[in-house]
Design a protein around this motif. Structure first.
Motif, PDB file in Angstrom:
ATOM      1  N   VAL A 119       1.054  -0.621  -0.023  1.00 55.54           N
ATOM      2  CA  VAL A 119      -0.477  -0.265   0.021  1.00 55.54           C
ATOM      3  C   VAL A 119       0.715   1.369  -0.088  1.00 55.54           C
ATOM      4  N   TRP A 120       2.072   1.378   0.342  1.00 54.44           N
ATOM      5  CA  TRP A 120       3.598   2.785   0.623  1.00 54.44           C
ATOM      6  C   TRP A 120       4.476   2.138  -0.243  1.00 54.44           C
ATOM      7  N   ILE A 121       5.259   2.676  -0.802  1.00 55.78           N
ATOM      8  CA  ILE A 121       6.316   2.783  -1.191  1.00 55.78           C
ATOM      9  C   ILE A 121       7.001   4.098  -0.251  1.00 55.78           C
ATOM     10  N   ASP A 122       8.074   3.610   0.378  1.00 56.38           N
ATOM     11  CA  ASP A 122       9.256   5.070   0.494  1.00 56.38           C
ATOM     12  C   ASP A 122       9.254   6.097  -0.880  1.00 56.38           C
ATOM     13  N   ARG A 123       9.370   7.172  -1.449  1.00 59.98           N
ATOM     14  CA  ARG A 123      10.137   7.399  -2.086  1.00 59.98           C
ATOM     15  C   ARG A 123      11.832   7.735  -2.374  1.00 59.98           C
ATOM     16  N   TRP A 124      11.992   7.335  -0.834  1.00 57.32           N
ATOM     17  CA  TRP A 124      13.371   7.994  -0.969  1.00 57.32           C
ATOM     18  C   TRP A 124      13.837   6.652  -0.525  1.00 57.32           C
ATOM     19  N   SER A 125      15.108   6.018  -1.219  1.00 59.84           N
ATOM     20  CA  SER A 125      16.389   4.401  -0.329  1.00 59.84           C
ATOM     21  C   SER A 125      17.154   5.928   1.047  1.00 59.84           C
ATOM     22  N   ARG A 126      17.444   4.776   1.348  1.00 52.39           N
ATOM     23  CA  ARG A 126      18.048   4.639   3.032  1.00 52.39           C
ATOM     24  C   ARG A 126      19.344   4.136   3.107  1.00 52.39           C
ATOM     25  N   ASP A 127      20.579   3.617   3.777  1.00 53.98           N
ATOM     26  CA  ASP A 127      21.458   2.497   4.104  1.00 53.98           C
ATOM     27  C   ASP A 127      20.538   2.017   4.887  1.00 53.98           C
ATOM     28  N   ARG A 128      20.628   1.140   4.430  1.00 52.55           N
ATOM     29  CA  ARG A 128      20.399  -0.160   5.593  1.00 52.55           C
ATOM     30  C   ARG A 128      21.049  -0.133   6.869  1.00 52.55           C
TER      31      ARG A 128
END
Length: 505
Positions: free
Chosen positions: A387-396
């Protein structure tokens, strides 16, 4: 250069050539990860088996079959529908509903210390009551003073009208009736004076003859003198009426009117000044009442804001507070305006919050279905829809300590956060439970499957080395899909061909 298909080399020379080629490929950036190194995108589950186990150093074989790209990630279960209850004002919590308690809409959730606000409200309420009484008294006094001002102005206006009337009379002169009346008065005075003189002469003769006393004769003489005086006054009045007003009388009448007008104008100016002062007194009193009313209203709003009530049915879940969100709210905790203290969650529907590496996110979209399971609830497996995917990635490794990043080899790996709503409901799954999210991202029904350790090159220039006796042949391939162990490729390969891996170089 690597040996081509048409060239054959002895095994010793082949080994030396392959060693040189491996060094050149490593310098060019090919084969950036070794099979024994930790995979950068977390735990993965290969879908179709492997020609060689990860980290193997022996030869690998090309295999034809179905390739399924599956990724498994950890996640946390959360309520799908959750109302965050925010603090409207700052302060110290003096009452807090227990966590996990079911509440209805309108139930009290928490309250803040209101001692200072109550003191504020009591003080300003008392001052407001006194200010209202003062306003009433000021209005009464102002009303009386305004009436006095109006009466004074009316008296000055009457003076002006009287002066105008007097001036008009002076300038107009005597009327014919007044002159006629004055003449009649003069004629009557003359007759009365003649009669008085005749009576006085008669009484004087009788006094000489002894018929009257000297006193009576003197009284008659004095009466005759008074009658003459009245005749003279009547004569003067008639003369004045016939002659009209003198210049001095006209000037005096004009000056009297001018003075009355100036007096009225000055009274008007004074009245405006006094009215302004009276208006200021009323305005100041009204402003004091209005300021106190606003202060009392603010105190009441602040007092009401210090109690927070549920705006929906659900279960109470405390939110993490503090710098790292590790502290739970409790009685005595200080909070700031806008702080989320707790959630009212609807546990009838849940979601899982997890993540996916950026190399795989392109295969996922809103509405994609994955399989989730709870670690602490064996057998609890449900489908979930993204239902939702973040627009920005982040470091795991953002949430890991520096030592953990180095140990797990996760530094620099980018992931996208996402949420998926569970299709069903399992009452055993509670908020905060950890679980697994199984992504089935891609499937190639008929694919040539090779180990990732047999892939060389980078970007779009990828190839494998096909072993042919004591030599090898470079074959370009296109990567269709890959996980940390295998890759589905397209190229001039056939099932069962032997490939050289990095372990053999």
């Amino acid at each position: 250069m690597l040996p081509m298909a048409s060239r054959r080399l002895p095994l010793g020379l082949l080994t030396a050539a392959l060693a040189v080629a491996a060094a050149l490929l490593a310098a060019a950036g090919c084969g950036s990860s070794s099979p024994a190194s930790p995979t950068p995108d977390g735990g993965r589950a290969p879908g179709a088996g492997s020609a060689a186990a990860p980290g193997a150093t022996g030869p690998a074989l090309v295999r034809r079959g179905r390739f399924e790209l599956r990724v498994s990630e950890t996640g946390e279960f959360r309520p799908l529908r959750c109302r965050v209850m925010l603090a409207k004002v700052g302060g110290k919590i003096d009452w807090l509903i227990p966590e996990g308690q079911a509440v209805k809409k309108g139930d009290k959730l928490f309250s803040l210390d209101s001692t200072g606000t109550k003191d504020w409200l009591t003080r300003d309420s008392n001052e407001l009551e006194a200010a209202v009484k003062n306003l009433q008294e000021v209005r009464g006094q102002v009303k009386m003073e305004r009436e006095t001002i109006e009466l004074d102005l009316k008296a000055r206006e009457s003076n002006v009208k009287l002066a105008e009337t007097r001036q008009a009379e002076v300038l107009a002169g005597a009327t014919a009736a007044a002159v006629k009346g004055a003449r009649a008065t003069l004629e009557a005075a003359r007759v009365a004076a003649a009669d008085a003189r005749a009576a006085a002469d008669s009484d004087a003769r009788m006094a000489k003859s002894g018929y009257l006393s000297a006193a009576e004769a003197e009284a008659s003489r004095l009466a005759a003198g008074l009658a003459d005086i009245e005749q003279e006054r009547a004569t003067i009045r008639l003369a004045l009426l016939e002659a009209g007003a003198t210049r001095e009388q006209r000037e005096a009448a004009r000056l009297d009117l001018e003075r009355a007008g100036e007096d009225l104008a000055q009274a008007g100016f004074d009245a405006e000044r006094r009215r302004a002062d009276l208006n200021k007194r009323v305005t100041d009193a009204e402003a004091a009442v209005a300021n106190l009313e606003r202060s009392v209203a603010r105190a009441r709003r602040d007092l009401a804001a210090r109690e927070v009530f549920a705006d929906a049915d659900g279960v109470v879940i405390y939110r993490g507070m503090g710098h790292r969100g590790e502290e739970k709210p409790e009685v005595g905790s200080r909070i700031w305006p806008g702080a989320g203290v707790l959630d009212v969650a609807d546990l009838s529907s849940m979601k899982i919050r997890t993540q996916l590496a950026e190399q795989h996110i392109r295969h996922l979209a809103i509405g994609s279905v994955l399989r989730v399971s709870a670690d602490s609830v064996p057998g609890a497996e449900l489908d979930a829809k993204v239902v939702w995917i973040d627009r920005w990635s982040r470091d795991r490794s953002t949430d890991l300590a520096k030592a953990d990043r180095g140990r797990e080899g996760l530094s620099g790996v980018k992931v996208f956060a996402l949420e998926a709503a569970l299709a069903g409901h399992d009452a055993r799954i509670r908020p905060g439970f950890r679980g697994k999210a199984d992504f089935r991202l891609m499937e190639v029904p008929e694919a040539l499957i090779v180990p990732r350790t047999a892939l060389y090159g980078s970007g779009s220039d990828r190839f494998v080395l096909v072993a042919e006796g004591d030599s090898s042949r470079r074959v370009a391939v296109e990567i269709l899909a890959e996980d940390e162990r295998e890759a589905a490729v397209r190229g001039e390969l056939s099932d069962g061909q032997r490939l050289l891996t990095r372990g053999e170089m």
